[in-house]
Scaffold this motif. Sequence first.
Motif, PDB file in Angstrom:
ATOM      1  N   MET A   1       1.066  -1.383   0.184  1.00 18.29           N
ATOM      2  CA  MET A   1      -0.208  -0.101   0.178  1.00 18.29           C
ATOM      3  C   MET A   1       1.468   1.303  -0.045  1.00 18.29           C
ATOM      4  N   LEU A   2       1.750   1.306   0.826  1.00 18.34           N
ATOM      5  CA  LEU A   2       2.748   2.332   0.741  1.00 18.34           C
ATOM      6  C   LEU A   2       3.496   2.451  -0.655  1.00 18.34           C
ATOM      7  N   GLY A   7       3.652   6.229  -5.586  1.00 15.50           N
ATOM      8  CA  GLY A   7       3.825   6.304  -7.115  1.00 15.50           C
ATOM      9  C   GLY A   7       2.909   6.701  -7.402  1.00 15.50           C
ATOM     10  N   GLY A   8       1.783   7.691  -6.787  1.00 17.89           N
ATOM     11  CA  GLY A   8       0.497   8.564  -6.627  1.00 17.89           C
ATOM     12  C   GLY A   8      -1.026   7.492  -7.084  1.00 17.89           C
ATOM     13  N   GLU A   9      -0.592   6.215  -6.520  1.00 20.36           N
ATOM     14  CA  GLU A   9      -2.417   5.680  -6.673  1.00 20.36           C
ATOM     15  C   GLU A   9      -3.210   6.231  -5.741  1.00 20.36           C
ATOM     16  N   SER A  10      -4.579   6.597  -5.669  1.00 23.57           N
ATOM     17  CA  SER A  10      -4.845   7.017  -4.519  1.00 23.57           C
ATOM     18  C   SER A  10      -5.249   5.560  -3.619  1.00 23.57           C
ATOM     19  N   VAL A  11      -6.023   5.372  -2.676  1.00 20.27           N
ATOM     20  CA  VAL A  11      -6.314   4.761  -1.584  1.00 20.27           C
ATOM     21  C   VAL A  11      -7.547   3.631  -1.870  1.00 20.27           C
ATOM     22  N   GLU A  12      -8.654   4.852  -2.338  1.00 17.32           N
ATOM     23  CA  GLU A  12      -9.827   4.003  -3.671  1.00 17.32           C
ATOM     24  C   GLU A  12      -9.292   2.816  -4.349  1.00 17.32           C
ATOM     25  N   GLN A  13      -8.423   3.434  -4.905  1.00 19.78           N
ATOM     26  CA  GLN A  13      -7.779   2.843  -6.567  1.00 19.78           C
ATOM     27  C   GLN A  13      -6.382   1.284  -5.887  1.00 19.78           C
ATOM     28  N   ILE A  14      -6.376   1.374  -4.616  1.00 17.99           N
ATOM     29  CA  ILE A  14      -5.281   0.466  -4.305  1.00 17.99           C
ATOM     30  C   ILE A  14      -6.242  -0.877  -3.144  1.00 17.99           C
ATOM     31  N   GLN A  15      -7.622  -0.481  -2.718  1.00 21.77           N
ATOM     32  CA  GLN A  15      -8.742  -0.807  -1.253  1.00 21.77           C
ATOM     33  C   GLN A  15      -9.567  -2.412  -2.211  1.00 21.77           C
ATOM     34  N   PRO A  16      -9.246  -2.318  -3.846  1.00 26.69           N
ATOM     35  CA  PRO A  16      -9.723  -3.909  -4.095  1.00 26.69           C
ATOM     36  C   PRO A  16      -9.237  -4.925  -4.624  1.00 26.69           C
ATOM     37  N   ASP A  17      -7.135  -4.170  -4.111  1.00 29.57           N
ATOM     38  CA  ASP A  17      -6.453  -5.278  -4.557  1.00 29.57           C
ATOM     39  C   ASP A  17      -5.488  -5.921  -2.989  1.00 29.57           C
ATOM     40  N   LEU A  18      -6.042  -5.417  -2.082  1.00 31.75           N
ATOM     41  CA  LEU A  18      -5.716  -5.695  -1.218  1.00 31.75           C
ATOM     42  C   LEU A  18      -6.697  -6.790   0.109  1.00 31.75           C
ATOM     43  N   GLY A  27     -10.056 -12.508   4.513  1.00 34.75           N
ATOM     44  CA  GLY A  27     -10.147 -12.802   2.770  1.00 34.75           C
ATOM     45  C   GLY A  27     -10.849 -11.357   2.073  1.00 34.75           C
ATOM     46  N   HIS A  28     -11.670 -10.706   3.128  1.00 31.89           N
ATOM     47  CA  HIS A  28     -12.322  -9.790   2.937  1.00 31.89           C
ATOM     48  C   HIS A  28     -11.073  -7.939   2.206  1.00 31.89           C
ATOM     49  N   HIS A  29     -12.053  -7.129   1.698  1.00 36.40           N
ATOM     50  CA  HIS A  29     -10.891  -6.131   1.361  1.00 36.40           C
ATOM     51  C   HIS A  29     -11.049  -4.979   2.848  1.00 36.40           C
ATOM     52  N   PRO A  30      -9.652  -4.283   3.390  1.00 39.04           N
ATOM     53  CA  PRO A  30      -9.979  -3.005   3.978  1.00 39.04           C
ATOM     54  C   PRO A  30     -10.356  -2.277   3.912  1.00 39.04           C
ATOM     55  N   SER A  34      -9.857   2.648   7.203  1.00 38.77           N
ATOM     56  CA  SER A  34      -8.668   1.352   7.533  1.00 38.77           C
ATOM     57  C   SER A  34      -7.811   2.018   7.075  1.00 38.77           C
ATOM     58  N   MET A  35      -7.284   1.762   5.507  1.00 36.03           N
ATOM     59  CA  MET A  35      -6.337   2.302   5.479  1.00 36.03           C
ATOM     60  C   MET A  35      -5.856   4.202   5.768  1.00 36.03           C
ATOM     61  N   TYR A  36      -6.493   4.921   5.193  1.00 38.27           N
ATOM     62  CA  TYR A  36      -6.591   6.047   5.920  1.00 38.27           C
ATOM     63  C   TYR A  36      -6.281   6.366   7.311  1.00 38.27           C
ATOM     64  N   ARG A  37      -5.940   5.582   8.136  1.00 40.49           N
ATOM     65  CA  ARG A  37      -5.983   5.583   9.766  1.00 40.49           C
ATOM     66  C   ARG A  37      -4.050   4.626   9.340  1.00 40.49           C
ATOM     67  N   ALA A  38      -4.532   3.235   9.236  1.00 35.50           N
ATOM     68  CA  ALA A  38      -2.655   3.016   9.011  1.00 35.50           C
ATOM     69  C   ALA A  38      -1.808   3.949   7.812  1.00 35.50           C
ATOM     70  N   LEU A  39      -2.088   4.668   6.820  1.00 32.63           N
ATOM     71  CA  LEU A  39      -1.414   6.048   7.090  1.00 32.63           C
ATOM     72  C   LEU A  39      -0.626   6.915   7.031  1.00 32.63           C
ATOM     73  N   THR A  40      -1.816   7.115   8.469  1.00 31.17           N
ATOM     74  CA  THR A  40      -1.906   7.826   9.117  1.00 31.17           C
ATOM     75  C   THR A  40      -0.966   7.911  10.548  1.00 31.17           C
ATOM     76  N   GLU A  41      -0.554   6.075  10.803  1.00 31.37           N
ATOM     77  CA  GLU A  41      -0.181   6.232  11.423  1.00 31.37           C
ATOM     78  C   GLU A  41       1.427   5.412  11.721  1.00 31.37           C
TER      79      GLU A  41
END
Length: 80
Positions: A1-2, A7-18, A27-30, A34-41
């Motif tokens: 994700m980092l 590289g310029g991708e948005s969280v919304e673009q990355i989310q379906p691949d995680l 087995g679910h997508h985050p 949650s992804m924004y919280r992880a990036l902030t931390e």
Amino acid sequence: MLRRSAGGESVEQIQPDLTIPTGKRKGHHPSVASMYRALTEHAKREAYPEAVEQARADFAADRTSAVPEPRPATSDRASL
């Protein structure tokens, strides 16, 4: 994700691949939140590494300290 977000991708673009690997939501997508919280931390840890180390040291010290004994009962509660 980092790497992808750097590289310029948005969280919304990355989310379906995680996919969550363990736990109740295995087995679910985050969620995007949650992804924004992880990036902030991550950003906080990168900006203030000495604060993170101090917090870890404080936590470890608290875990190893003895639990205080209860106070003895007083015979005259009215004086409190």
